[in-house]
Design a protein around this motif. Structure first.
Motif, PDB file in Angstrom:
ATOM      1  N   ASP A 130      -7.574  -1.052   5.121  1.00 53.38           N
ATOM      2  CA  ASP A 130      -8.691  -1.026   6.059  1.00 53.38           C
ATOM      3  C   ASP A 130      -9.726  -2.051   5.634  1.00 53.38           C
ATOM      4  OD1 ASP A 130     -10.043   1.261   8.106  1.00 53.38           O
ATOM      5  OD2 ASP A 130     -11.468   0.043   6.972  1.00 53.38           O
ATOM      6  N   GLU A 131     -10.351  -2.709   6.620  1.00 54.32           N
ATOM      7  CA  GLU A 131     -11.384  -3.709   6.337  1.00 54.32           C
ATOM      8  C   GLU A 131     -12.602  -3.110   5.640  1.00 54.32           C
ATOM      9  OE1 GLU A 131     -12.237  -7.243   7.338  1.00 54.32           O
ATOM     10  OE2 GLU A 131     -10.160  -7.106   6.762  1.00 54.32           O
ATOM     11  N   ASP A 132     -12.975  -1.880   6.008  1.00 59.36           N
ATOM     12  CA  ASP A 132     -14.274  -1.343   5.597  1.00 59.36           C
ATOM     13  C   ASP A 132     -14.204  -0.217   4.576  1.00 59.36           C
ATOM     14  OD1 ASP A 132     -15.820  -2.945   7.448  1.00 59.36           O
ATOM     15  OD2 ASP A 132     -14.893  -1.742   9.012  1.00 59.36           O
ATOM     16  N   VAL A 133     -13.028   0.384   4.417  1.00 57.38           N
ATOM     17  CA  VAL A 133     -12.892   1.518   3.506  1.00 57.38           C
ATOM     18  C   VAL A 133     -11.784   1.197   2.519  1.00 57.38           C
ATOM     19  CG1 VAL A 133     -12.468   3.995   3.320  1.00 57.38           C
ATOM     20  CG2 VAL A 133     -13.506   3.072   5.402  1.00 57.38           C
ATOM     21  N   SER A 134     -12.097   1.326   1.215  1.00 61.32           N
ATOM     22  CA  SER A 134     -11.095   0.990   0.213  1.00 61.32           C
ATOM     23  C   SER A 134     -10.457   2.244  -0.353  1.00 61.32           C
ATOM     24  CB  SER A 134     -11.736   0.223  -0.944  1.00 61.32           C
ATOM     25  OG  SER A 134     -12.269  -0.965  -0.468  1.00 61.32           O
ATOM     26  N   ALA A 193     -17.825 -11.281   2.971  1.00 64.02           N
ATOM     27  CA  ALA A 193     -18.277 -10.386   4.043  1.00 64.02           C
ATOM     28  C   ALA A 193     -19.725  -9.967   3.815  1.00 64.02           C
ATOM     29  CB  ALA A 193     -17.386  -9.153   4.099  1.00 64.02           C
ATOM     30  N   THR A 194     -20.509  -9.982   4.898  1.00 67.26           N
ATOM     31  CA  THR A 194     -21.917  -9.619   4.813  1.00 67.26           C
ATOM     32  C   THR A 194     -22.232  -8.567   5.871  1.00 67.26           C
ATOM     33  OG1 THR A 194     -22.470 -11.437   6.314  1.00 67.26           O
ATOM     34  CG2 THR A 194     -22.622 -11.904   3.971  1.00 67.26           C
ATOM     35  N   TYR A 195     -22.759  -7.441   5.409  1.00 68.32           N
ATOM     36  CA  TYR A 195     -23.108  -6.347   6.321  1.00 68.32           C
ATOM     37  C   TYR A 195     -24.615  -6.303   6.578  1.00 68.32           C
ATOM     38  CZ  TYR A 195     -18.440  -4.371   5.668  1.00 68.32           C
ATOM     39  OH  TYR A 195     -17.080  -4.166   5.658  1.00 68.32           O
ATOM     40  N   ASP A 196     -25.389  -6.976   5.729  1.00 62.48           N
ATOM     41  CA  ASP A 196     -26.841  -6.872   5.866  1.00 62.48           C
ATOM     42  C   ASP A 196     -27.527  -8.106   5.278  1.00 62.48           C
ATOM     43  OD1 ASP A 196     -26.765  -6.606   3.111  1.00 62.48           O
ATOM     44  OD2 ASP A 196     -27.651  -4.610   3.056  1.00 62.48           O
ATOM     45  N   HIS A 228     -18.664 -17.455   9.940  1.00 62.93           N
ATOM     46  CA  HIS A 228     -17.324 -17.207  10.485  1.00 62.93           C
ATOM     47  C   HIS A 228     -17.238 -15.800  11.067  1.00 62.93           C
ATOM     48  CE1 HIS A 228     -12.850 -17.620  10.397  1.00 62.93           C
ATOM     49  NE2 HIS A 228     -12.845 -16.375   9.954  1.00 62.93           N
ATOM     50  N   LEU A 229     -16.657 -15.709  12.238  1.00 61.22           N
ATOM     51  CA  LEU A 229     -16.386 -14.396  12.849  1.00 61.22           C
ATOM     52  C   LEU A 229     -15.026 -13.921  12.340  1.00 61.22           C
ATOM     53  CD1 LEU A 229     -16.953 -12.151  14.986  1.00 61.22           C
ATOM     54  CD2 LEU A 229     -15.791 -13.625  16.649  1.00 61.22           C
ATOM     55  N   ASP A 230     -15.032 -12.827  11.592  1.00 55.97           N
ATOM     56  CA  ASP A 230     -13.809 -12.342  10.958  1.00 55.97           C
ATOM     57  C   ASP A 230     -13.142 -11.283  11.846  1.00 55.97           C
ATOM     58  OD1 ASP A 230     -12.034 -12.273   8.799  1.00 55.97           O
ATOM     59  OD2 ASP A 230     -13.077 -10.593   7.846  1.00 55.97           O
ATOM     60  N   HIS A 231     -11.820 -11.351  11.956  1.00 55.43           N
ATOM     61  CA  HIS A 231     -11.030 -10.301  12.633  1.00 55.43           C
ATOM     62  C   HIS A 231     -11.556  -9.892  13.995  1.00 55.43           C
ATOM     63  CE1 HIS A 231      -8.055  -9.354   9.588  1.00 55.43           C
ATOM     64  NE2 HIS A 231      -8.992  -9.392   8.669  1.00 55.43           N
ATOM     65  N   SER A 232     -11.765 -10.831  14.879  1.00 52.59           N
ATOM     66  CA  SER A 232     -12.179 -10.437  16.228  1.00 52.59           C
ATOM     67  C   SER A 232     -10.961 -10.202  17.103  1.00 52.59           C
ATOM     68  CB  SER A 232     -13.067 -11.508  16.862  1.00 52.59           C
ATOM     69  OG  SER A 232     -13.520 -11.048  18.121  1.00 52.59           O
ATOM     70  N   ARG A 233     -11.003  -9.113  17.856  1.00 56.44           N
ATOM     71  CA  ARG A 233      -9.938  -8.819  18.818  1.00 56.44           C
ATOM     72  C   ARG A 233     -10.473  -8.922  20.240  1.00 56.44           C
ATOM     73  NH1 ARG A 233      -6.737  -3.564  16.357  1.00 56.44           N
ATOM     74  NH2 ARG A 233      -6.052  -4.564  14.443  1.00 56.44           N
ATOM     75  N   SER A 242     -16.101  -9.049  12.665  1.00 52.78           N
ATOM     76  CA  SER A 242     -16.447  -8.184  13.755  1.00 52.78           C
ATOM     77  C   SER A 242     -16.658  -6.742  13.293  1.00 52.78           C
ATOM     78  CB  SER A 242     -15.297  -8.345  14.706  1.00 52.78           C
ATOM     79  OG  SER A 242     -15.030  -7.623  15.665  1.00 52.78           O
ATOM     80  N   SER A 243     -16.096  -6.365  12.142  1.00 51.59           N
ATOM     81  CA  SER A 243     -16.291  -4.967  11.712  1.00 51.59           C
ATOM     82  C   SER A 243     -17.749  -4.745  11.313  1.00 51.59           C
ATOM     83  CB  SER A 243     -15.335  -4.604  10.575  1.00 51.59           C
ATOM     84  OG  SER A 243     -15.682  -5.258   9.389  1.00 51.59           O
ATOM     85  N   GLN A 244     -18.433  -5.803  10.831  1.00 48.22           N
ATOM     86  CA  GLN A 244     -19.844  -5.647  10.475  1.00 48.22           C
ATOM     87  C   GLN A 244     -20.703  -5.368  11.715  1.00 48.22           C
ATOM     88  OE1 GLN A 244     -18.173  -8.594   9.151  1.00 48.22           O
ATOM     89  NE2 GLN A 244     -17.662  -7.406   7.340  1.00 48.22           N
TER      90      GLN A 244
END
Ligand SMILES: [Zn+2]
Length: 280
Positions: free
Chosen positions: A140-144, A23-26, A79-84, A50-52
């Motif tokens: 959660d995808e973004d918070v551990s 996963a890459t946020y930046d 890759h587009l991850d977890h798109s709804r 998609s969360s990024q």
């Protein structure tokens, strides 16, 4: 080079390996992952969205990932991850993403089948492959937090076979005891994983590998997981490196020093993960 087809997942599986998807946020993380790919010589996937996209502008982050992949020597997928969102998914394949995930795991089963089949139609029209998901994971995808895996639905081999057959997905994310984020208690049900692999003709994907015992991870790769998503542990490595260097960098406002420390920590972590997935 920007290229990572589903055949690469099959080759990795046949060789007893799994391809890491990071996963890459930046910009720092994008560069860290492609640098790690260069160091190890392994194919990798950049997860951008998609969360990024809730953090970074979709076109800016997608462009950074695509350009980094194009300029890399080895095989790098975006890759587009977890798109709804099928509109978001369409936008990404139009940008040139090599693969996308449509996540309908929160939907009633028949809706998930219909939407995933539509995602396959859109993506295949642009030469991209599709990952689908049947059962959502705890966490959660973004918070551990320390996530307890109990209560999460497990992938059933029979439903997985029906889902793959009716949607035409190229890869399937499984729920076999894995959770998103860190978990000290998560253990994989490798018998179930094996039954799912035998029931479907497509490569399997494991999300939420952070914190799993090495034995479970090795077992998952041997059993048939060909792509492993990594996110939580990269965020932790990044933040710890920034926290370490911040006191020394703050007096001189050395922003580049802080960003570089984050990038290098993520790069080192990705190199270790790739080697753990069988690429030495
Ligand atoms: Zn995931």
């Amino acid at each position: 080079m920007l290229s990572l087809g589903v055949a690469s997942l099959r080759r990795a599986h046949a060789a007893g390996r799994a391809i890491g998807a990071f996963a890459t946020y930046d910009l720092e993380q994008v560069q860290a992952v492609t640098k790690a790919a260069e160091i190890t010589g392994a194919p990798v996937m950049l997860l951008a969205g998609s969360s990024q996209f809730r953090h970074a502008d979709i076109r800016l982050l997608a462009t950074a990932a695509l350009v980094a992949a194009e300029e890399a020597e080895g095989e790098v997928g975006v890759h587009l991850d977890h798109s709804r969102d099928l509109a978001e998914l369409r936008r990404c394949v139009e940008f040139g993403y090599t693969s996308v995930m449509y996540d309908g795991s929160h939907e009633p089963y028949e809706d998930n089948v219909a939407h995933t089949a539509e995602a396959v139609r859109i993506a295949h029209g642009h030469g991209a492959w599709v990952e689908g998901e049947l059962c959502g994971l705890a966490g959660d995808e973004d918070v551990s937090t320390d996530v307890a895996p109990t209560g999460a639905m497990m992938t059933s081999p029979e439903q997985a076979a029906d889902f793959v057959d009716r949607t035409g997905v190229d890869a399937l994310a499984v729920s076999v005891g894995n959770v998103h984020g860190f978990s000290s208690s998560a253990r994989l049900d490798l018998d179930r994983l094996d039954a799912v692999r035998k029931a479907v003709p497509v490569p399997l994907v494991l999300h939420g590998a952070s914190g799993l015992p090495a034995n479970d991870l090795d077992g998952a790769i041997r059993t048939g997981v060909a792509k492993i998503n990594v996110n939580a542990e990269l965020r932790r490595a990044y933040l710890e490196a920034v926290a370490d260097v911040l006191p020394a960098a703050l007096p001189g406002s050395e922003l580049a020093r802080v960003l570089r420390a984050g990038r290098e920590a993520v790069r080192d972590h990705v190199v270790t993960a790739i080697r753990g997935f069988g690429w030495s």
